[in-house]
Design a protein around this motif. Sequence first.
Motif, PDB file in Angstrom:
ATOM      1  N   GLU A 128      47.326 -71.146   8.557  1.00  0.00           N
ATOM      2  CA  GLU A 128      46.552 -70.061   7.947  1.00  0.00           C
ATOM      3  C   GLU A 128      47.284 -68.721   7.985  1.00  0.00           C
ATOM      4  O   GLU A 128      47.230 -67.955   7.027  1.00  0.00           O
ATOM      5  N   ILE A 129      47.945 -68.436   9.097  1.00  0.00           N
ATOM      6  CA  ILE A 129      48.618 -67.147   9.266  1.00  0.00           C
ATOM      7  C   ILE A 129      50.116 -67.399   9.405  1.00  0.00           C
ATOM      8  O   ILE A 129      50.540 -68.137  10.302  1.00  0.00           O
ATOM      9  N   PRO A 130      50.947 -66.818   8.542  1.00  0.00           N
ATOM     10  CA  PRO A 130      52.394 -67.040   8.624  1.00  0.00           C
ATOM     11  C   PRO A 130      52.960 -66.569   9.958  1.00  0.00           C
ATOM     12  O   PRO A 130      52.463 -65.598  10.550  1.00  0.00           O
ATOM     13  N   ASP A 131      53.994 -67.254  10.426  1.00  0.00           N
ATOM     14  CA  ASP A 131      54.602 -66.843  11.694  1.00  0.00           C
ATOM     15  C   ASP A 131      55.227 -65.460  11.585  1.00  0.00           C
ATOM     16  O   ASP A 131      55.439 -64.787  12.589  1.00  0.00           O
ATOM     17  N   THR A 132      55.494 -65.010  10.358  1.00  0.00           N
ATOM     18  CA  THR A 132      56.095 -63.690  10.158  1.00  0.00           C
ATOM     19  C   THR A 132      55.152 -62.556  10.523  1.00  0.00           C
ATOM     20  O   THR A 132      55.601 -61.438  10.794  1.00  0.00           O
ATOM     21  N   VAL A 133      53.839 -62.817  10.519  1.00  0.00           N
ATOM     22  CA  VAL A 133      52.886 -61.742  10.821  1.00  0.00           C
ATOM     23  C   VAL A 133      51.931 -62.101  11.956  1.00  0.00           C
ATOM     24  O   VAL A 133      51.039 -61.311  12.273  1.00  0.00           O
ATOM     25  N   ILE A 134      52.101 -63.270  12.587  1.00  0.00           N
ATOM     26  CA  ILE A 134      51.131 -63.685  13.598  1.00  0.00           C
ATOM     27  C   ILE A 134      51.074 -62.693  14.763  1.00  0.00           C
ATOM     28  O   ILE A 134      49.997 -62.386  15.285  1.00  0.00           O
ATOM     29  N   GLY A 135      52.225 -62.160  15.176  1.00  0.00           N
ATOM     30  CA  GLY A 135      52.225 -61.183  16.262  1.00  0.00           C
ATOM     31  C   GLY A 135      51.518 -59.899  15.869  1.00  0.00           C
ATOM     32  O   GLY A 135      50.761 -59.316  16.654  1.00  0.00           O
ATOM     33  N   THR A 136      51.756 -59.457  14.635  1.00  0.00           N
ATOM     34  CA  THR A 136      51.100 -58.247  14.139  1.00  0.00           C
ATOM     35  C   THR A 136      49.597 -58.448  14.045  1.00  0.00           C
ATOM     36  O   THR A 136      48.810 -57.573  14.423  1.00  0.00           O
ATOM     37  N   VAL A 137      49.185 -59.612  13.547  1.00  0.00           N
ATOM     38  CA  VAL A 137      47.756 -59.911  13.433  1.00  0.00           C
ATOM     39  C   VAL A 137      47.110 -59.968  14.816  1.00  0.00           C
ATOM     40  O   VAL A 137      46.033 -59.397  15.039  1.00  0.00           O
ATOM     41  N   PHE A 195      48.788 -68.835  18.080  1.00  0.00           N
ATOM     42  CA  PHE A 195      49.691 -69.891  17.622  1.00  0.00           C
ATOM     43  C   PHE A 195      49.904 -69.781  16.110  1.00  0.00           C
ATOM     44  O   PHE A 195      48.990 -69.452  15.356  1.00  0.00           O
ATOM     45  N   SER A 196      51.128 -70.107  15.684  1.00  0.00           N
ATOM     46  CA  SER A 196      51.434 -70.299  14.265  1.00  0.00           C
ATOM     47  C   SER A 196      52.541 -71.341  14.175  1.00  0.00           C
ATOM     48  O   SER A 196      53.063 -71.792  15.198  1.00  0.00           O
ATOM     49  N   ASN A 197      52.900 -71.726  12.958  1.00  0.00           N
ATOM     50  CA  ASN A 197      54.016 -72.648  12.744  1.00  0.00           C
ATOM     51  C   ASN A 197      55.214 -71.868  12.230  1.00  0.00           C
ATOM     52  O   ASN A 197      55.078 -71.091  11.280  1.00  0.00           O
ATOM     53  N   ASP A 198      56.388 -72.063  12.849  1.00  0.00           N
ATOM     54  CA  ASP A 198      57.562 -71.355  12.348  1.00  0.00           C
ATOM     55  C   ASP A 198      58.237 -72.164  11.245  1.00  0.00           C
ATOM     56  O   ASP A 198      57.788 -73.254  10.876  1.00  0.00           O
ATOM     57  N   GLU A 199      59.330 -71.619  10.712  1.00  0.00           N
ATOM     58  CA  GLU A 199      59.992 -72.228   9.557  1.00  0.00           C
ATOM     59  C   GLU A 199      60.608 -73.586   9.874  1.00  0.00           C
ATOM     60  O   GLU A 199      60.892 -74.370   8.966  1.00  0.00           O
ATOM     61  N   GLU A 200      60.816 -73.876  11.157  1.00  0.00           N
ATOM     62  CA  GLU A 200      61.391 -75.159  11.554  1.00  0.00           C
ATOM     63  C   GLU A 200      60.324 -76.156  11.990  1.00  0.00           C
ATOM     64  O   GLU A 200      60.641 -77.243  12.471  1.00  0.00           O
ATOM     65  N   GLY A 201      59.050 -75.785  11.832  1.00  0.00           N
ATOM     66  CA  GLY A 201      57.966 -76.684  12.185  1.00  0.00           C
ATOM     67  C   GLY A 201      57.555 -76.629  13.640  1.00  0.00           C
ATOM     68  O   GLY A 201      56.683 -77.394  14.078  1.00  0.00           O
ATOM     69  N   ALA A 205      54.251 -57.481  25.371  1.00  0.00           N
ATOM     70  CA  ALA A 205      54.334 -58.287  24.144  1.00  0.00           C
ATOM     71  C   ALA A 205      55.469 -59.282  24.300  1.00  0.00           C
ATOM     72  O   ALA A 205      56.595 -58.899  24.618  1.00  0.00           O
ATOM     73  N   ALA A 206      55.179 -60.551  24.083  1.00  0.00           N
ATOM     74  CA  ALA A 206      56.195 -61.580  24.282  1.00  0.00           C
ATOM     75  C   ALA A 206      55.887 -62.777  23.397  1.00  0.00           C
ATOM     76  O   ALA A 206      54.820 -62.855  22.774  1.00  0.00           O
ATOM     77  N   GLY A 207      56.833 -63.713  23.345  1.00  0.00           N
ATOM     78  CA  GLY A 207      56.644 -64.869  22.482  1.00  0.00           C
ATOM     79  C   GLY A 207      57.329 -66.102  23.020  1.00  0.00           C
ATOM     80  O   GLY A 207      58.077 -66.057  24.006  1.00  0.00           O
ATOM     81  N   CYS A 208      57.074 -67.224  22.358  1.00  0.00           N
ATOM     82  CA  CYS A 208      57.645 -68.502  22.775  1.00  0.00           C
ATOM     83  C   CYS A 208      57.606 -69.451  21.583  1.00  0.00           C
ATOM     84  O   CYS A 208      56.827 -69.254  20.637  1.00  0.00           O
ATOM     85  N   SER A 209      58.447 -70.471  21.610  1.00  0.00           N
ATOM     86  CA  SER A 209      58.364 -71.538  20.616  1.00  0.00           C
ATOM     87  C   SER A 209      58.643 -72.863  21.310  1.00  0.00           C
ATOM     88  O   SER A 209      59.438 -72.927  22.256  1.00  0.00           O
ATOM     89  N   PHE A 210      57.953 -73.911  20.842  1.00  0.00           N
ATOM     90  CA  PHE A 210      58.157 -75.238  21.426  1.00  0.00           C
ATOM     91  C   PHE A 210      57.809 -76.306  20.393  1.00  0.00           C
ATOM     92  O   PHE A 210      57.174 -76.027  19.369  1.00  0.00           O
ATOM     93  N   LYS A 211      58.250 -77.531  20.666  1.00  0.00           N
ATOM     94  CA  LYS A 211      57.992 -78.647  19.763  1.00  0.00           C
ATOM     95  C   LYS A 211      56.496 -78.962  19.752  1.00  0.00           C
ATOM     96  O   LYS A 211      55.872 -79.064  20.804  1.00  0.00           O
ATOM     97  N   PRO A 212      55.927 -79.136  18.553  1.00  0.00           N
ATOM     98  CA  PRO A 212      54.475 -79.321  18.475  1.00  0.00           C
ATOM     99  C   PRO A 212      54.023 -80.717  18.885  1.00  0.00           C
ATOM    100  O   PRO A 212      54.605 -81.721  18.493  1.00  0.00           O
ATOM    101  N   SER A 213      53.006 -80.753  19.713  1.00  0.00           N
ATOM    102  CA  SER A 213      52.289 -81.984  20.057  1.00  0.00           C
ATOM    103  C   SER A 213      51.041 -81.563  20.811  1.00  0.00           C
ATOM    104  O   SER A 213      51.012 -80.495  21.435  1.00  0.00           O
ATOM    105  N   ALA A 214      50.022 -82.387  20.765  1.00  0.00           N
ATOM    106  CA  ALA A 214      48.777 -82.059  21.459  1.00  0.00           C
ATOM    107  C   ALA A 214      49.012 -81.898  22.956  1.00  0.00           C
ATOM    108  O   ALA A 214      48.440 -81.010  23.602  1.00  0.00           O
ATOM    109  N   GLU A 215      49.888 -82.745  23.514  1.00  0.00           N
ATOM    110  CA  GLU A 215      50.158 -82.668  24.949  1.00  0.00           C
ATOM    111  C   GLU A 215      50.905 -81.387  25.298  1.00  0.00           C
ATOM    112  O   GLU A 215      50.602 -80.728  26.305  1.00  0.00           O
ATOM    113  N   ASN A 216      51.893 -81.011  24.482  1.00  0.00           N
ATOM    114  CA  ASN A 216      52.625 -79.768  24.727  1.00  0.00           C
ATOM    115  C   ASN A 216      51.700 -78.555  24.653  1.00  0.00           C
ATOM    116  O   ASN A 216      51.806 -77.620  25.455  1.00  0.00           O
ATOM    117  N   GLU A 217      50.804 -78.571  23.681  1.00  0.00           N
ATOM    118  CA  GLU A 217      49.865 -77.454  23.549  1.00  0.00           C
ATOM    119  C   GLU A 217      48.973 -77.350  24.782  1.00  0.00           C
ATOM    120  O   GLU A 217      48.736 -76.251  25.301  1.00  0.00           O
TER     121      GLU A 217
END
Length: 464
Positions: A360-369, A388-394, A434-446
Amino acid sequence: MQKLLGAGEPDFFERCREVGDTILSLDNPLVMGHYDADGLSATALVANALKLKGRAFEVRTIKRVDDKLLSSIPAERNVVFVDLGSGQADLVEKYFPKAIIIDHHPPSAQTGLLQANPHAFGYDGATEASAASTAYFCFKHLDNPRIVELGIVGAVGDMQDQEGLRGLNAIMLGDSVESGVVLRTRDLRMFGRVSRPLVWFLAYCDEPFLPGLTNNDKACALFLHKHGISLKEDGKWVRYYDLPPARRKELQTALINYCNEHGVSAEATASMIGDVYIFLKEPDGTELRDAYEFSTLLNACGRHGKPELGISVCLGEAGAYESAHEVLLEHRRAIRSGIFFARKHAFDAGAFYFLDGRGEIPDTVIGTVAGAYFNSGLVERNKPILAFSNDEEGNTKVSSRGCKALIEKGLDLGEVMRKAGAEVGGVGGGHNVAAGCSFKPSAENERLFLKKAKEVIEVQLQLR
């Protein structure tokens, strides 16, 4: 406050001058900077300095420093990292032992690299100096108005002006006011003071969210009419700064009273008024005239895949501002849409507010939102927000935001993102606020990420 130094050690300002002079002596350096507003401001500031001295250079914007990036650059290149690099200094040194870094993030290791970093001299890079203000001190001796402006734009873009510019930022501001480049005044801090007609100035306001006015053009027009403020003069739409000072003061009072009457939190209402910075040498009626609007313009370019366009604006290249303005309109629409989604779907998860913006919300603006929703007055700022959002690499991208009061209680979102990210094999970090993170998506990881984030936040805020 600057830490005590040993005899013969350079202080922060001497180190910055050394860094600046060394960069200006390089043969065709590759200047690589981060793509957010502070990174673009700082990168463009370095580029402006090189341009002023007639030096050849190349600019590239990047999201991170890693082996993949460093191994792709010819080993013989002179490289300068801006708004990143200190956290990966040991890795940078492995590939480029003569690299130069201008950064305000905490250094990860002691190296032999030449760096200008406020943390190394006892200053707080989260509140007292951004990358752009650090770069300003590297090149202030060139006495150029755009270098002054970009230093302030970067600090504002990094949200270091929430209670007025402090520390090294305040020294920079003092220089700029004294030189006649910048006017500092107490005023409304809402976006659009300089560039928007009054109706849209109010209707597009989301920090704070104005119940009944935000996203309601007709209600805003009626509000202005009620307070005797004309929408047009001589056939032209009236902007906030077209109003005489006395009328601006009346509008400020009317808005504060409106917020008090419509349940906007006292904290959010108070934050509407603060220091604003006007660039007296820039064209009136454009985003370039106001530090906050200039920084938002750059942030829009960076977040929408056009960071080089933002740098072109800063370098004064023909047609760049007009193109960037179109990107800004798209950026503001995405933020408004995201905030309305957040109003419906964000919820209290106990130790933090949580917003799942994936799809729903692009990763480009998720922090701003996330930041805008957190500061909207719609929620009590007694806990941070994670989004949470999805980045360009999924991958799952996480953005987190806090506030000064939470930091004073012990919150450090950089630590939260690092520890929670490590739990799921992700990469996280950033500032305490203000900080961020990225990780491989899975229900268990979340599940594991949110569980660890909850634990760290509860310990920091002494909730357990």
